[in-house]
Design a protein around this motif. Structure first.
Motif, PDB file in Angstrom:
ATOM      1  N   PRO A  60      -6.414   8.790 -33.093  1.00  0.00           N
ATOM      2  CA  PRO A  60      -5.688   8.073 -32.034  1.00  0.00           C
ATOM      3  C   PRO A  60      -4.548   8.871 -31.420  1.00  0.00           C
ATOM      4  O   PRO A  60      -4.211   8.682 -30.243  1.00  0.00           O
ATOM      5  CB  PRO A  60      -5.154   6.825 -32.757  1.00  0.00           C
ATOM      6  N   GLY A  61      -3.951   9.771 -32.196  1.00  0.00           N
ATOM      7  CA  GLY A  61      -2.831  10.547 -31.684  1.00  0.00           C
ATOM      8  C   GLY A  61      -3.211  11.432 -30.509  1.00  0.00           C
ATOM      9  O   GLY A  61      -2.386  11.694 -29.621  1.00  0.00           O
ATOM     10  N   TYR A  62      -4.451  11.904 -30.485  1.00  0.00           N
ATOM     11  CA  TYR A  62      -4.880  12.768 -29.380  1.00  0.00           C
ATOM     12  C   TYR A  62      -4.946  11.995 -28.069  1.00  0.00           C
ATOM     13  O   TYR A  62      -4.670  12.548 -27.005  1.00  0.00           O
ATOM     14  CB  TYR A  62      -6.251  13.380 -29.692  1.00  0.00           C
ATOM     15  N   PHE A  63      -5.301  10.720 -28.156  1.00  0.00           N
ATOM     16  CA  PHE A  63      -5.345   9.913 -26.932  1.00  0.00           C
ATOM     17  C   PHE A  63      -3.948   9.772 -26.336  1.00  0.00           C
ATOM     18  O   PHE A  63      -3.765   9.825 -25.112  1.00  0.00           O
ATOM     19  CB  PHE A  63      -5.928   8.528 -27.233  1.00  0.00           C
ATOM     20  N   GLY A  64      -2.955   9.626 -27.212  1.00  0.00           N
ATOM     21  CA  GLY A  64      -1.585   9.553 -26.736  1.00  0.00           C
ATOM     22  C   GLY A  64      -1.181  10.818 -26.004  1.00  0.00           C
ATOM     23  O   GLY A  64      -0.492  10.767 -24.972  1.00  0.00           O
ATOM     24  N   GLY A  65      -1.627  11.974 -26.519  1.00  0.00           N
ATOM     25  CA  GLY A  65      -1.327  13.233 -25.858  1.00  0.00           C
ATOM     26  C   GLY A  65      -1.954  13.323 -24.484  1.00  0.00           C
ATOM     27  O   GLY A  65      -1.346  13.810 -23.524  1.00  0.00           O
ATOM     28  N   VAL A  66      -3.185  12.838 -24.368  1.00  0.00           N
ATOM     29  CA  VAL A  66      -3.878  12.846 -23.069  1.00  0.00           C
ATOM     30  C   VAL A  66      -3.139  11.982 -22.062  1.00  0.00           C
ATOM     31  O   VAL A  66      -2.933  12.371 -20.905  1.00  0.00           O
ATOM     32  CB  VAL A  66      -5.338  12.362 -23.232  1.00  0.00           C
ATOM     33  N   MET A  67      -2.727  10.798 -22.491  1.00  0.00           N
ATOM     34  CA  MET A  67      -2.022   9.904 -21.580  1.00  0.00           C
ATOM     35  C   MET A  67      -0.689  10.498 -21.149  1.00  0.00           C
ATOM     36  O   MET A  67      -0.251  10.323 -20.009  1.00  0.00           O
ATOM     37  CB  MET A  67      -1.801   8.540 -22.247  1.00  0.00           C
ATOM     38  N   GLY A  68      -0.038  11.222 -22.053  1.00  0.00           N
ATOM     39  CA  GLY A  68       1.240  11.824 -21.724  1.00  0.00           C
ATOM     40  C   GLY A  68       1.138  12.952 -20.721  1.00  0.00           C
ATOM     41  O   GLY A  68       2.105  13.266 -20.017  1.00  0.00           O
ATOM     42  N   PHE A  69      -0.039  13.581 -20.642  1.00  0.00           N
ATOM     43  CA  PHE A  69      -0.244  14.710 -19.727  1.00  0.00           C
ATOM     44  C   PHE A  69      -1.220  14.349 -18.605  1.00  0.00           C
ATOM     45  O   PHE A  69      -1.896  15.229 -18.059  1.00  0.00           O
ATOM     46  CB  PHE A  69      -0.777  15.928 -20.493  1.00  0.00           C
ATOM     47  N   ARG A  70      -1.269  13.074 -18.236  1.00  0.00           N
ATOM     48  CA  ARG A  70      -2.206  12.647 -17.187  1.00  0.00           C
ATOM     49  C   ARG A  70      -2.012  13.424 -15.888  1.00  0.00           C
ATOM     50  O   ARG A  70      -2.974  13.886 -15.279  1.00  0.00           O
ATOM     51  CB  ARG A  70      -2.052  11.152 -16.903  1.00  0.00           C
ATOM     52  N   ALA A  71      -0.775  13.564 -15.468  1.00  0.00           N
ATOM     53  CA  ALA A  71      -0.502  14.217 -14.174  1.00  0.00           C
ATOM     54  C   ALA A  71      -0.946  15.671 -14.193  1.00  0.00           C
ATOM     55  O   ALA A  71      -1.561  16.159 -13.227  1.00  0.00           O
ATOM     56  CB  ALA A  71       0.987  14.122 -13.844  1.00  0.00           C
ATOM     57  N   GLU A  72      -0.674  16.372 -15.290  1.00  0.00           N
ATOM     58  CA  GLU A  72      -1.051  17.781 -15.377  1.00  0.00           C
ATOM     59  C   GLU A  72      -2.564  17.950 -15.432  1.00  0.00           C
ATOM     60  O   GLU A  72      -3.114  18.887 -14.827  1.00  0.00           O
ATOM     61  CB  GLU A  72      -0.422  18.419 -16.617  1.00  0.00           C
ATOM     62  N   LEU A  73      -3.246  17.042 -16.126  1.00  0.00           N
ATOM     63  CA  LEU A  73      -4.707  17.125 -16.194  1.00  0.00           C
ATOM     64  C   LEU A  73      -5.343  16.860 -14.834  1.00  0.00           C
ATOM     65  O   LEU A  73      -6.336  17.499 -14.468  1.00  0.00           O
ATOM     66  CB  LEU A  73      -5.246  16.135 -17.227  1.00  0.00           C
ATOM     67  N   GLN A  74      -4.775  15.925 -14.089  1.00  0.00           N
ATOM     68  CA  GLN A  74      -5.319  15.607 -12.771  1.00  0.00           C
ATOM     69  C   GLN A  74      -5.151  16.761 -11.786  1.00  0.00           C
ATOM     70  O   GLN A  74      -5.852  16.826 -10.776  1.00  0.00           O
ATOM     71  CB  GLN A  74      -4.655  14.342 -12.227  1.00  0.00           C
ATOM     72  N   ALA A  75      -4.222  17.680 -12.092  1.00  0.00           N
ATOM     73  CA  ALA A  75      -4.004  18.822 -11.207  1.00  0.00           C
ATOM     74  C   ALA A  75      -5.090  19.884 -11.356  1.00  0.00           C
ATOM     75  O   ALA A  75      -5.239  20.737 -10.484  1.00  0.00           O
ATOM     76  CB  ALA A  75      -2.633  19.436 -11.487  1.00  0.00           C
ATOM     77  N   PHE A  76      -5.857  19.842 -12.457  1.00  0.00           N
ATOM     78  CA  PHE A  76      -6.930  20.801 -12.661  1.00  0.00           C
ATOM     79  C   PHE A  76      -8.115  20.475 -11.744  1.00  0.00           C
ATOM     80  O   PHE A  76      -8.381  19.301 -11.447  1.00  0.00           O
ATOM     81  CB  PHE A  76      -7.411  20.781 -14.117  1.00  0.00           C
ATOM     82  N   ASP A  77      -8.826  21.508 -11.350  1.00  0.00           N
ATOM     83  CA  ASP A  77     -10.055  21.300 -10.589  1.00  0.00           C
ATOM     84  C   ASP A  77     -11.062  20.539 -11.447  1.00  0.00           C
ATOM     85  O   ASP A  77     -11.274  20.883 -12.619  1.00  0.00           O
ATOM     86  CB  ASP A  77     -10.646  22.652 -10.172  1.00  0.00           C
ATOM     87  N   ARG A  78     -11.676  19.518 -10.885  1.00  0.00           N
ATOM     88  CA  ARG A  78     -12.543  18.643 -11.667  1.00  0.00           C
ATOM     89  C   ARG A  78     -13.766  19.383 -12.212  1.00  0.00           C
ATOM     90  O   ARG A  78     -14.162  19.203 -13.364  1.00  0.00           O
ATOM     91  CB  ARG A  78     -12.984  17.444 -10.818  1.00  0.00           C
ATOM     92  N   LYS A  79     -14.377  20.245 -11.401  1.00  0.00           N
ATOM     93  CA  LYS A  79     -15.539  21.001 -11.869  1.00  0.00           C
ATOM     94  C   LYS A  79     -15.161  21.925 -13.021  1.00  0.00           C
ATOM     95  O   LYS A  79     -15.928  22.114 -13.961  1.00  0.00           O
ATOM     96  CB  LYS A  79     -16.139  21.802 -10.713  1.00  0.00           C
ATOM     97  N   ARG A  80     -13.974  22.483 -12.927  1.00  0.00           N
ATOM     98  CA  ARG A  80     -13.473  23.349 -13.989  1.00  0.00           C
ATOM     99  C   ARG A  80     -13.320  22.564 -15.285  1.00  0.00           C
ATOM    100  O   ARG A  80     -13.725  23.031 -16.358  1.00  0.00           O
ATOM    101  CB  ARG A  80     -12.131  23.926 -13.548  1.00  0.00           C
TER     102      ARG A  80
END
Length: 250
Positions: free
Chosen positions: A51-71
């Motif tokens: 479950p802790g990894y999901f928290g990390g993903v939610m915390g970095f939502r903005a940075e992840l969305q900045a990546f190219d989707r195909k990448r």
């Protein structure tokens, strides 16, 4: 007593994972201590900290969305494939064989945590020696992560530096996302294979989540040298315990 041991270990693991990582150093030995076979203990430990990894993903939502989707899709596919292979390797490992490699994995993960920053800086200096986002490097790291999760984040950050990435926030975001996917496929494989001790896993998941929340203030307040000292003490102690078990046949 068993529930108390597992709760304390998972709570501490949640704190460690929030502060710097290294929760596996507590959850895996605790599960072995209460009597689970090493392979099942490793699988259950992976589920406990998931479950802790999901928290990390939610915390970095903005940075992840900045990546190219195909990448992201490409890197996700490589990660899932490697994680599936690593998890499969654990399934075919005997408890005796896994017990032999565990002390070395724990010791290697401890050094990775201690020298992670130096490793990342060294890798950054070698960035031109590896093709950006090469599939082979990520695949091998994912295989390791599917087999044994300790130190995965540090190894991923070093790999990203070898690719030439320099934005630490972006690197941490990608690390969180790929770690979550890798753990998800591992949890699915271990659950399907019946390797997860669910009563123990559920108790530890709850405690690790609470510990992760409690660890946030500590992560902001503790000096880095104190965090490294805690990681070193726990990591080297657990490595020594499992080396002793290996030598003594315990």
């Amino acid at each position: 007593m068993e529930t108390l041991i597992l709760t304390a270990a998972a709570f501490g693991a949640g704190i460690l994972n929030t502060v710097a990582g290294g929760g596996t150093f507590l959850t895996f030995p605790a599960l072995v201590f209460i009597g689970l076979p090493p392979v099942m203990a490793n699988a259950t430990s992976t589920v406990a900290v998931f479950p802790g990894y999901f928290g990390g993903v939610m915390g970095f939502r903005a940075e992840l969305q900045a990546f190219d989707r195909k990448r992201l899709y490409r890197l996700a596919a490589i990660t899932l494939t490697g994680g599936l292979v690593g998890s499969g390797l654990l399934l075919v490992s005997s408890n005796e064989a896994f017990a032999v490699v565990v002390p070395f994995l724990l010791l290697g993960a401890t050094f990775a945590f201690l020298f992670g920053d130096r490793l990342r800086r060294w890798a950054a200096g070698k960035s031109r020696t590896m093709a950006p986002e090469g599939a082979l490097g990520l695949f091998l790291v994912a295989v390791y992560g599917g087999y044994f999760n300790g130190g995965l984040g540090i190894v991923l950050l070093a790999l990203f530096a070898l690719w030439g990435m320099t934005d630490l926030n972006g690197m941490n975001a990608l690390k969180s996302g790929l770690s979550f996917l890798l753990s998800a496929i591992s949890v699915a494989v271990f659950a399907a294979a019946g390797l997860v001790a669910w009563p123990q896993a559920v108790v530890m998941m709850i405690a690790a989540t609470v510990g992760g929340y409690a660890g946030a203030p500590l992560a902001r307040a503790l000096p880095k040298i104190v965090v490294q000292g805690v990681i070193a003490t726990v990591g080297f102690t657990m490595s020594a315990v499992f080396f002793w078990r290996l030598v003594s046949g315990g």
